[in-house]
Design a protein around this motif. Structure first.
Motif, mmCIF file in Angstrom:
data_model
loop_
_atom_site.group_PDB
_atom_site.id
_atom_site.type_symbol
_atom_site.label_atom_id
_atom_site.label_comp_id
_atom_site.label_asym_id
_atom_site.label_seq_id
_atom_site.Cartn_x
_atom_site.Cartn_y
_atom_site.Cartn_z
ATOM 1 N N LEU A 78 43.054 56.478 38.101
ATOM 2 C CA LEU A 78 44.024 56.541 37.010
ATOM 3 C C LEU A 78 44.186 55.183 36.341
ATOM 4 N N ARG A 79 44.138 54.115 37.129
ATOM 5 C CA ARG A 79 44.229 52.769 36.553
ATOM 6 C C ARG A 79 43.046 52.504 35.623
ATOM 7 N N ILE A 80 41.870 52.908 36.056
ATOM 8 C CA ILE A 80 40.675 52.710 35.228
ATOM 9 C C ILE A 80 40.776 53.524 33.946
ATOM 10 N N GLN A 81 41.129 54.793 34.078
ATOM 11 C CA GLN A 81 41.191 55.655 32.900
ATOM 12 C C GLN A 81 42.235 55.169 31.903
ATOM 13 N N ALA A 82 43.361 54.672 32.411
ATOM 14 C CA ALA A 82 44.427 54.226 31.521
ATOM 15 C C ALA A 82 44.042 52.965 30.757
ATOM 16 N N ARG A 83 43.265 52.095 31.376
ATOM 17 C CA ARG A 83 42.942 50.807 30.761
ATOM 18 C C ARG A 83 41.638 50.819 29.967
ATOM 19 N N ALA A 84 40.797 51.808 30.186
ATOM 20 C CA ALA A 84 39.505 51.843 29.498
ATOM 21 C C ALA A 84 39.695 52.168 28.020
ATOM 22 N N ARG A 85 38.858 51.572 27.177
ATOM 23 C CA ARG A 85 38.953 51.796 25.734
ATOM 24 C C ARG A 85 38.382 53.139 25.307
ATOM 25 N N ALA A 86 37.504 53.701 26.113
ATOM 26 C CA ALA A 86 36.877 54.972 25.744
ATOM 27 C C ALA A 86 37.936 56.052 25.581
ATOM 28 N N ILE A 87 37.650 57.019 24.733
ATOM 29 C CA ILE A 87 38.606 58.102 24.516
ATOM 30 C C ILE A 87 38.766 58.946 25.773
ATOM 31 N N LEU A 88 37.725 59.001 26.607
ATOM 32 C CA LEU A 88 37.764 59.775 27.848
ATOM 33 C C LEU A 88 36.834 59.113 28.852
ATOM 34 N N THR A 89 37.317 58.939 30.079
ATOM 35 C CA THR A 89 36.531 58.274 31.120
ATOM 36 C C THR A 89 36.324 59.210 32.301
ATOM 37 N N PHE A 90 35.068 59.418 32.658
ATOM 38 C CA PHE A 90 34.695 60.184 33.843
ATOM 39 C C PHE A 90 34.575 59.205 35.011
ATOM 40 N N THR A 91 35.177 59.521 36.149
ATOM 41 C CA THR A 91 34.932 58.749 37.363
ATOM 42 C C THR A 91 34.189 59.641 38.347
ATOM 43 N N VAL A 92 33.282 59.045 39.121
ATOM 44 C CA VAL A 92 32.442 59.814 40.038
ATOM 45 C C VAL A 92 32.435 59.107 41.385
ATOM 46 N N GLN A 93 32.948 59.768 42.412
ATOM 47 C CA GLN A 93 32.975 59.148 43.733
ATOM 48 C C GLN A 93 31.753 59.563 44.550
ATOM 49 N N LEU A 94 31.559 58.867 45.675
ATOM 50 C CA LEU A 94 30.436 59.127 46.580
ATOM 51 C C LEU A 94 29.118 59.181 45.815
ATOM 52 N N ALA A 95 28.919 58.165 44.978
ATOM 53 C CA ALA A 95 27.703 58.069 44.173
ATOM 54 C C ALA A 95 26.878 56.880 44.648
ATOM 55 N N ASN A 96 25.596 57.107 44.878
ATOM 56 C CA ASN A 96 24.640 56.062 45.273
ATOM 57 C C ASN A 96 25.064 55.345 46.549
ATOM 58 N N GLY A 97 25.534 56.110 47.505
ATOM 59 C CA GLY A 97 25.900 55.540 48.791
ATOM 60 C C GLY A 97 27.196 56.122 49.300
ATOM 61 N N GLN A 98 27.534 55.735 50.527
ATOM 62 C CA GLN A 98 28.785 56.199 51.127
ATOM 63 C C GLN A 98 29.336 55.089 52.010
ATOM 64 N N SER A 99 30.473 54.556 51.587
ATOM 65 C CA SER A 99 31.111 53.459 52.322
ATOM 66 C C SER A 99 32.527 53.821 52.744
ATOM 67 N N GLY A 100 32.758 55.114 52.971
ATOM 68 C CA GLY A 100 34.018 55.558 53.547
ATOM 69 C C GLY A 100 35.153 55.627 52.542
ATOM 70 N N TYR A 101 36.353 55.769 53.092
ATOM 71 C CA TYR A 101 37.551 55.833 52.255
ATOM 72 C C TYR A 101 37.880 54.457 51.690
ATOM 73 N N LEU A 102 38.521 54.469 50.502
ATOM 74 C CA LEU A 102 39.085 53.241 49.972
ATOM 75 C C LEU A 102 40.532 53.546 49.582
ATOM 76 N N PRO A 103 41.461 53.357 50.541
ATOM 77 C CA PRO A 103 42.859 53.722 50.310
ATOM 78 C C PRO A 103 43.617 52.651 49.524
ATOM 79 N N THR A 104 44.760 53.024 49.005
ATOM 80 C CA THR A 104 45.646 52.086 48.329
ATOM 81 C C THR A 104 46.513 51.364 49.357
ATOM 82 N N ALA A 105 47.191 50.308 48.911
ATOM 83 C CA ALA A 105 48.094 49.577 49.799
ATOM 84 C C ALA A 105 49.228 50.483 50.275
ATOM 85 N N GLU A 106 49.721 51.361 49.391
ATOM 86 C CA GLU A 106 50.796 52.278 49.772
ATOM 87 C C GLU A 106 50.338 53.225 50.873
ATOM 88 N N ALA A 107 49.093 53.680 50.782
ATOM 89 C CA ALA A 107 48.573 54.587 51.799
ATOM 90 C C ALA A 107 48.456 53.890 53.147
#
Length: 715
Positions: free
Chosen positions: A652-681
């Motif tokens: 959501l941070r990326i999508q909100a700050r990106a200049r593009a009208i719409l941003t696709f994010t894709v996880q587990l792409a080109n490798g797998q390095s486990g979870y990446l949690p937030t500080a709150e989590a």
């Protein structure tokens, strides 16, 4: 040492600019987010207040101060750390009145002792500058960096010519910056590089991301006694230098116009520098925005293993007992063809697997380099839908995890990996061979599929799939996103050939089966093909969803009752929601097809901070030194990939700050390095926030780097 050959620009610029005529151009945002403005050193014969007025008079809105300059007429005050508070207030008021921002200040030396260092940083903090341009001794840098972090102020090491500065060559700057954080970097002074026989473009390339700010100069000769000339008229080849910054996606805090000639009457020359800068930046931006004809190829392959396999995604060993439905791989090749063989390329692959190890990506690239030499295999993006009912790909990933000794006919993960690489390479080759003129359109639909699976209680603890009927149930820890970004591809006759569906939810509705299954993506493909046509390809992407699941943890009885009333399974209901969202936006997408577009593809290799001590998940993860990320511009939309189960809030941070009208994010792409949690989590604990590799600081680093890279593609 690099030698620098003078390339003198013979075209001259007639100084007939009217004061203020440049105002409209400069006050607007420059392409690439670049900012240009004078350094007060250009006006060293005047007071700082007069320098501010001169800056404003030519429509520029940024300035760099320098230590020792008189503050204002009829005053003994100078810009030094001893400046009294009332003078600080007058400086801030003057800047605000003139609508000029103080980006930085030149202070030749920063002491290495704590008291002296803090005195400098306190002074700069009061002034409101974000960068100190300086030449401190290397032995002072530990204390300098400590203060950089404490005061959130950056220090840019400045170069004077060879023989006059320890930092005359970028190699020395990089040496003393090695191992330090991003708040220590460089101020590249192109004039002093030219005097030292160094090429500014090559020096920018050496500094890379360490370049924090610039003193841009052009000289009439590569010699110590050379004279400043307006930008673009000298031998500095400054356009090539700016091209390097575009290529490296670097945005210095300021392109400072430091004009060291005609000290008492150089305003027209400074104005000319600014005009050249805007014209050149606009030209470079037009090249980035160039629209070229689009060519597209599609292919799909059945990647269901031919023998039993260990099913991946749960702790316990599950040996597959046949297939409930097939596992599918879908490949999409995108290419634009511009002038002079300038081709944009991207290969997007989606597969019904839990994840794809980096080792498999590397093997597939090696095969593609041999089979398709005209394809840049680095442009491959392969992601998984994250089903928990599919095979693994590499024995090393699961060593000691799944015991298959009692099932002799089981296909090992590495055996399946070889099978998979062959299937994937065949699909890419088929899609590559089938490239044809095409159009693209985008749409944003909405489908409620995933919800946050981390249940939070009043004591601050969090439990994955926790009991929401408990009296201490508080809320769900993070966000959910019903948005459904879509890409449609068409023939020149407006026949739909395929759709990319970017869903922020893993395919884990029936995740503990004893059979192979694509989970809800099987029903979704069937439903979309039923509505759109059996020959339409469906490329499924799992958007960032490390804390998201299709499982309901409240209103469960009502949800189940509604499924029974409709006579459908939950997987069928998910398919219906996605297909309905596609149906709703399809007419608008068909009315907005473009057949020529910018296709830009940037690959980032980021070295990320790890948790200390590390606590990786139960399978072996890919290294994050470095980890691979992709940033794409496909027409009006952006796409960013991550090799993690990346928590939604980062997306959501990326999508909100990106200049593009719409941003696709894709996880587990080109490798797998486990979870990446937030500080709150992490504070709440629980599964997916305890066993992880990269810290939340690394998660935010990915956000910042991704946003900067994407936004550079929209100058």
């Amino acid at each position: 040492m690099n030698t620098f050959t003078c390339r003198r620009v013979t075209a001259c610029l007639v100084f007939v600019l009217l004061s203020g005529a440049f105002s409209a151009e400069v006050t607007a945002a420059e392409p690439f987010g670049w900012r240009v403005g004078p350094t007060a050193w250009s006006f060293k014969e005047f007071t700082f207040f007069e320098a501010i007025d001169k800056t404003a008079s030519i429509g520029m809105s940024c300035i760099e101060a320098f230590e020792g300059q008189p503050v204002m007429p009829d005053s003994d005050a100078k810009i030094t750390p001893d400046l009294p508070d009332d003078i600080h207030a007058q400086i801030r008021a003057k800047l605000e009145q003139a609508k000029v921002a103080l980006t930085s200040i030149y202070i030749h030396d920063i002491p290495g002792d704590e008291a002296g260092c803090r005195r400098v940083f306190e002074f700069v903090k009061k002034l409101g500058a974000a960068i100190i341009v300086s030449e401190p001794a290397p032995e002072a840098l530990d204390m300098v960096e400590h203060c950089c972090n404490e005061y959130a102020i950056r220090v840019a090491l400045h170069n004077h010519p060879e023989g006059r500065s320890r930092y005359w060559h970028p190699d020395e700057v990089m040496r003393v910056c090695a191992g330090r954080g991003p708040r220590i970097g460089a101020c590249g002074d192109t004039g002093h590089w030219i005097r030292s026989g160094l090429n500014p473009a090559e020096m920018f390339r050496i500094l890379g991301k360490r370049l924090l700010t610039v003193h841009l100069k052009d000289l009439d000769a590569p010699a110590m006694e050379a004279r400043d000339v307006p930008w673009g008229q000298g031998c500095g080849d400054l356009e090539s230098a700016l091209r390097v910054l575009v290529e490296l996606r670097i945005t210095p805090a300021l392109f400072g116009i430091e004009y060291e000639a005609d000290w008492e009457n150089n305003l027209l020359q400074i104005e000319a520098c600014g005009k050249w800068f805007t014209e050149t930046a606009t030209k470079l931006a037009a090249e980035v925005n160039r629209e070229d004809p689009l060519f597209v190829g599609w292919a799909a392959a059945d990647i269901t293993p031919p023998r039993p396999v260990a099913l991946v995604g749960q702790y316990g060993t599950r040996i597959s007992e046949g297939a409930l439905d097939p596992l599918t791989l879908t490949a999409l090749v995108l290419e634009t063809r511009g002038p002079e063989q300038q081709h944009g390329q991207a290969v997007l692959i989606s597969c019904d697997l839990c994840f794809v190890d980096r080792s498999i990506v590397d093997r597939l690239r090696a095969v593609l380099r041999e089979r398709l030499p005209e394809l840049d295999a680095r442009n491959l993006v392969i992601s998984a839908t994250h089903t928990h009912d599919g095979p693994g790909l590499d024995d090393a990933t699961f060593e000691g995890v799944y015991d298959t000794s009692g099932a002799p006919d089981v296909m090992s993960a590495s055996e399946y990996g070889a099978f998979f690489v062959d299937k994937a390479a065949g699909a890419v080759a088929e899609a590559w061979a089938g490239r044809a003129p095409a159009g693209m359109s985008w749409a944003l639909g909405h489908a409620v599929v995933g919800i946050n699976r981390r249940v939070q209680y009043f004591d601050g603890s969090t439990v994955m799939y926790g009991d929401t009927s408990r009296p201490d149930f508080k809320s769900f820890e993070g966000s959910a996103d019903p948005g459904l970004p879509l890409l449609f591809f068409w023939t020149p006759e407006k026949t739909l050939t395929g759709v990319v569906v970017n869903l922020p939810c893993p395919s884990q509705e029936t995740e503990s089966l004893m059979q192979l299954s694509a989970d809800f993506w099987h029903e979704t493909r069937q439903e979309l093909k039923r509505r759109l046509g059996d020959d339409v390809f469906v490329l499924a992407q799992c958007a960032a969803a490390g804390d998201i699941s299709p499982h309901r943890t409240f209103r469960k009885a009502a949800e189940e009752a509604m499924l029974q009333r409709k006579g459908v399974t939950c997987r069928q209901e998910i398919a219906r929601r996605i297909a309905n969202a596609v149906d709703e936006v399809l007419p608008g997408a068909e009315a907005n097809i473009t057949y020529a577009l910018p296709l830009r593809h940037v690959i980032l290799d980021l070295d990320l901070p790890e948790k200390e001590p590390p606590s990786p998940p139960f399978v072996k993860t890919d290294s994050v030194h470095p980890a691979e990320f992709h940033a794409l511009r496909i027409g009006d939309i952006a796409m960013a990939t991550f090799p993690f189960e990346y928590y939604l809030d980062y997306s959501l941070r990326i999508q909100a700050r990106a200049r593009a009208i719409l941003t696709f994010t894709v996880q587990l792409a080109n490798g797998q390095s486990g979870y990446l949690p937030t500080a709150e989590a992490i504070q709440g604990g629980g599964y997916s926030a305890e066993n992880y590799l990269v810290t939340p600081e690394g998660g935010q680093q990915i956000v910042d780097e991704t946003v900067a890279t994407l936004n550079a593609l929209w100058p």
